[in-house]
Design a protein around this motif. Sequence first.
Motif, PDB file in Angstrom:
ATOM      1  N   UNK A 197      21.425 102.985  48.029  1.00  0.00           N
ATOM      2  CA  UNK A 197      22.519 102.233  47.422  1.00  0.00           C
ATOM      3  C   UNK A 197      22.876 101.029  48.303  1.00  0.00           C
ATOM      4  N   UNK A 198      23.422 100.001  47.679  1.00  0.00           N
ATOM      5  CA  UNK A 198      23.714  98.755  48.408  1.00  0.00           C
ATOM      6  C   UNK A 198      24.634  99.000  49.600  1.00  0.00           C
ATOM      7  N   UNK A 199      24.205  98.509  50.761  1.00  0.00           N
ATOM      8  CA  UNK A 199      25.047  98.503  51.956  1.00  0.00           C
ATOM      9  C   UNK A 199      25.111  99.783  52.735  1.00  0.00           C
ATOM     10  N   UNK A 200      24.453 100.841  52.259  1.00  0.00           N
ATOM     11  CA  UNK A 200      24.562 102.142  52.933  1.00  0.00           C
ATOM     12  C   UNK A 200      23.435 102.317  53.947  1.00  0.00           C
ATOM     13  N   UNK A 201      23.819 102.565  55.194  1.00  0.00           N
ATOM     14  CA  UNK A 201      22.849 102.925  56.234  1.00  0.00           C
ATOM     15  C   UNK A 201      23.568 103.730  57.307  1.00  0.00           C
ATOM     16  N   UNK A 202      22.831 104.209  58.267  1.00  0.00           N
ATOM     17  CA  UNK A 202      23.376 105.139  59.268  1.00  0.00           C
ATOM     18  C   UNK A 202      24.460 104.510  60.134  1.00  0.00           C
ATOM     19  N   UNK A 203      24.430 103.196  60.309  1.00  0.00           N
ATOM     20  CA  UNK A 203      25.384 102.535  61.202  1.00  0.00           C
ATOM     21  C   UNK A 203      26.822 102.589  60.695  1.00  0.00           C
ATOM     22  N   UNK A 204      27.028 102.949  59.428  1.00  0.00           N
ATOM     23  CA  UNK A 204      28.376 102.997  58.851  1.00  0.00           C
ATOM     24  C   UNK A 204      29.175 104.208  59.323  1.00  0.00           C
ATOM     25  N   UNK A 205      28.511 105.247  59.800  1.00  0.00           N
ATOM     26  CA  UNK A 205      29.175 106.534  60.004  1.00  0.00           C
ATOM     27  C   UNK A 205      29.873 106.625  61.359  1.00  0.00           C
ATOM     28  N   UNK A 206      31.015 107.298  61.327  1.00  0.00           N
ATOM     29  CA  UNK A 206      31.762 107.571  62.542  1.00  0.00           C
ATOM     30  C   UNK A 206      30.971 108.502  63.452  1.00  0.00           C
TER      31      UNK A 206
END
Length: 308
Positions: free
Chosen positions: A119-128
């Motif tokens: 999905x657009x914009x989702x990758x591992x770097x987003x997660x706390x």
Amino acid sequence: MPEYEVERLDNGKYQTSVPVASGFFSYIIGTKGATKKRIENDTYTQLRVPSKGQTGDIVIVGRDIKTVRQARIKVELLVEQARRKMPFTHFLSMPINSSSVQERFLEFKREVLEKFGNERGIDESLFQDPAKLHLTLCVMALADDRERRRAIDVLNSCTENVLRKHLSEENLKVQMKGVEYMNDDPNEVDVLYGQVHALSWGLSLQTIVDSLVDQFVNAGVVIRQHERVKLHVTLMNTLFRQEKEGITENRGKERESFAAKQILEEFKDYIFGEVEIKEIHLSLRHTTANNGFYSASARIPIGASCST
């Protein structure tokens, strides 16, 4: 604003001292002293600002109480405006990072990446970081050691003024269940968070956290941003992506949102687990302590341990 004193001097004039971090002196003085002169002319007072490289209070002297108070209001407003431009340095937090919650969060992360990683914009770097899961109660910009000491004093006072009043010796147990997002469009999300609820019917988590923040606002340490604290544990944040790219403050770079509609539907009832909150921290941004959580300038215990 906190209470302050206006004292009468031997010469019949009146004086008040305004605690101001040295980093804000330039905002009070202005270019070639223009701001300071304007305040003095408008209020018929004299402002004594510590010299460059020195610390201390700004002292206001005037012919009557009214003009001294008017000048103080102008100084405090200038400081507040300057503080709003500062990046936040600290935040008030409640750790929600028990081992069981961390495990469930990592399962959530794995499932999101497996099912919705395209999905657009989702990758591992987003997660706390799982060790840093927490409730954020409020954020603050503390400009010097004196302001940091003041914030620590306010936190310590919360044991008597808030925790013993609302909790007595009862423990604070919460459940994190379900996910929500901050803005209006589920396909343009910057922050996705876990929802938190107190497990005891006799306790209002909202009342407790609102009362804690009130202590900091009333002491002049925090600028109120919202009428009530939004109870949330950040799980995914586009700022994390920027931080991992070496951008610690958003200097004009637009955040890249992500599409979260399917995540919201899939995990609306996801149970992250139950936690007994044992401490409140005055946490430092962009730091990591030995236990993996944020470093703390101070902390106070919650529940039965706060009465010892």
